[in-house]
Design an enzyme around this catalytic site. Structure first.
Site, PDB file in Angstrom:
ATOM      1  N   TYR A  73       0.847  -1.198   0.000  1.00  0.00           N
ATOM      2  CA  TYR A  73       0.000   0.000   0.000  1.00  0.00           C
ATOM      3  C   TYR A  73       0.881   1.244   0.000  1.00  0.00           C
ATOM      4  CZ  TYR A  73      -3.655  -3.295   1.535  1.00  0.00           C
ATOM      5  OH  TYR A  73      -4.522  -4.356   1.653  1.00  0.00           O
ATOM      6  N   HIS A 108      -0.112 -12.152   1.619  1.00  0.00           N
ATOM      7  CA  HIS A 108      -1.104 -11.308   0.932  1.00  0.00           C
ATOM      8  C   HIS A 108      -1.753 -12.011  -0.266  1.00  0.00           C
ATOM      9  CE1 HIS A 108      -1.915  -6.767  -0.056  1.00  0.00           C
ATOM     10  NE2 HIS A 108      -3.013  -7.491  -0.117  1.00  0.00           N
ATOM     11  N   SER A 167     -13.216  -5.126   2.067  1.00  0.00           N
ATOM     12  CA  SER A 167     -14.226  -4.510   1.184  1.00  0.00           C
ATOM     13  C   SER A 167     -15.651  -4.868   1.628  1.00  0.00           C
ATOM     14  CB  SER A 167     -14.011  -4.922  -0.278  1.00  0.00           C
ATOM     15  OG  SER A 167     -12.751  -4.495  -0.724  1.00  0.00           O
ATOM     16  N   GLY A 220     -16.957   0.867  -1.629  1.00  0.00           N
ATOM     17  CA  GLY A 220     -17.625   2.165  -1.703  1.00  0.00           C
ATOM     18  C   GLY A 220     -19.033   2.111  -2.261  1.00  0.00           C
ATOM     19  N   PHE A 249     -21.760   0.451  -1.269  1.00  0.00           N
ATOM     20  CA  PHE A 249     -22.803   0.618  -0.258  1.00  0.00           C
ATOM     21  C   PHE A 249     -22.614   1.902   0.551  1.00  0.00           C
ATOM     22  CE2 PHE A 249     -22.781  -3.952  -1.077  1.00  0.00           C
ATOM     23  CZ  PHE A 249     -24.116  -4.122  -1.429  1.00  0.00           C
ATOM     24  N   SER A 309     -21.350   4.871  -0.707  1.00  0.00           N
ATOM     25  CA  SER A 309     -21.636   6.091  -1.483  1.00  0.00           C
ATOM     26  C   SER A 309     -22.735   5.912  -2.521  1.00  0.00           C
ATOM     27  CB  SER A 309     -20.365   6.554  -2.196  1.00  0.00           C
ATOM     28  OG  SER A 309     -19.310   6.690  -1.280  1.00  0.00           O
ATOM     29  N   GLY A 310     -23.218   4.689  -2.681  1.00  0.00           N
ATOM     30  CA  GLY A 310     -24.261   4.452  -3.673  1.00  0.00           C
ATOM     31  C   GLY A 310     -23.674   4.147  -5.036  1.00  0.00           C
TER      32      GLY A 310
END
Length: 343
Positions: free
Chosen positions: A61, A126, A205, A210, A212, A214-215
């Site tokens: 990351y 990972h 996740s 995102g 759910f 932010s729509g």
């Protein structure tokens, strides 16, 4: 502060974490340019002070930026009340999956330095290297546990047979996998395998990257270097179909007096045996507080059934990734005997 976040035992080796964790990836990687440290450090500290003490990062990351961010945020905090999980196995230079024992050791030592800690609470492989027997990688991690550099070992994107083989070398404490209302394939075999072996489940996740939170319109706001642009579920033709599911979740959330992301998280918190820890990511304190609010939402068996029906297999179109080659479904490692012959 902190009392509203219950603790759970993750796996059967003794690791105890907050029932909800914090996925830190999006602060530094994947979802557009890295966010500013001076905004993210207070967010991480607020999470810990609110009782979210399980922090998830990885060397890739950034690469490396996210681990360094965590080390800055944890400076001066009581190290004993925080559980740091990090990962290795995706090489920064070329994104190649590498499970070589010497590489595992080098990555662990580098992560310890960047995080500025003496011991990693939970160290994940990972992604699984299909060229190297899982037993070879696990053997090195076992040594790192014995040396006090790692407390517990985890796997990410591992098949049931890989989980069994790894667990036979050294107990696996947690398997990290994608699990949410719109990604449920792990329920078939991977999660039952974890439960049979007493391994905790960490759901990444949990808000559908995102979707759910932010729509469905979130996909129209992705920047140039947002990796979600490549994901099949966010392709315009699939968003149109997947929107219907979001609308049904939204409608149910309104009835419950909560938000769609809170309902999506509550669904995971109600998955049976208190062995599931979702790790939603966020870059905003207000969203973090709302995510914590999901822990106090109670769902009846009837409401769970309603959500199961909304989240049925045909409710969602699109694979998890455009290239599924490195996911648990397509990765097996060679037998240990083949490795012994070449080393």
């Amino acid at each position: 502060m902190g009392s509203k976040v219950r603790r759970i035992k993750l796996g059967s080796q003794g690791l105890e974490v907050s029932a909800q964790g914090l996925g830190c990836m999006g602060m530094s990687f994947g979802y557009g340019p890295p966010k500013r440290d001076e905004e993210m450090i207070p967010l991480i500290q607020h999470a810990v002070n609110s009782g979210i003490t399980f922090l998830d990062t990885a060397d890739i990351y950034g690469p490396y930026l996210n681990e360094i961010l965590l080390s800055k945020a944890l400076k001066g905090m009581n190290r004993k009340k925080v559980q740091v999980a990090t990962k290795f196995g995706i090489r920064a230079e070329d994104r190649e999956i590498v499970g070589d024992p010497s590489y595992a050791r080098a990555c662990c030592e580098a992560s310890l330095k960047r995080l500025d800690i003496d011991c990693i609470d939970l160290y994940y492989i990972h992604r699984i290297d299909k060229r190297i027997p899982i037993e070879a990688t696990m053997g090195e991690l076992k040594k790192l546990v014995e040396e006090g550099k790692i407390r517990y070992i985890g796997l990410s994107e591992a098949s049931p047979s890989t989980i069994r083989r790894a667990h036979a070398i050294h107990p696996i404490t947690a398997v990290q996998l994608e699990w949410s209302l719109w990604t449920r394939d792990a329920e078939e075999e991977v999660i039952p395998t974890c439960r049979e072996l007493g391994i905790g489940v960490v759901a990444f996740s949990p808000l559908g990257k995102g979707f759910f939170a932010s729509g469905p319109d979130v996909s129209s706001k992705f920047g140039d270097n947002d990796f979600r642009k490549t994901l099949p579920k966010f392709k315009p033709e699939n968003v149109e179909h997947n929107k219907k599911m979001y609308e049904r979740v939204n409608e149910m959330a309104t009835r419950k007096g909560c938000s769609p992301p809170q309902l999506a998280l509550a669904w995971l918190h109600h998955q049976g045996k208190d062995d599931v820890c979702p790790i939603p990511g966020t870059t905003k304190i207000e969203n973090l507080d709302k995510n914590i609010g999901a822990l106090s939402i109670k769902l009846s068996p009837e409401e769970m059934s309603e959500l199961e029906a909304i989240a049925s297999a045909d409710a969602v179109k699109g694979d998890r990734y455009s290239d599924m080659a490195h996911t648990y479904k397509f990765i097996e490692t060679p037998p240990l005997s083949s490795w012994a012959c070449t080393t």
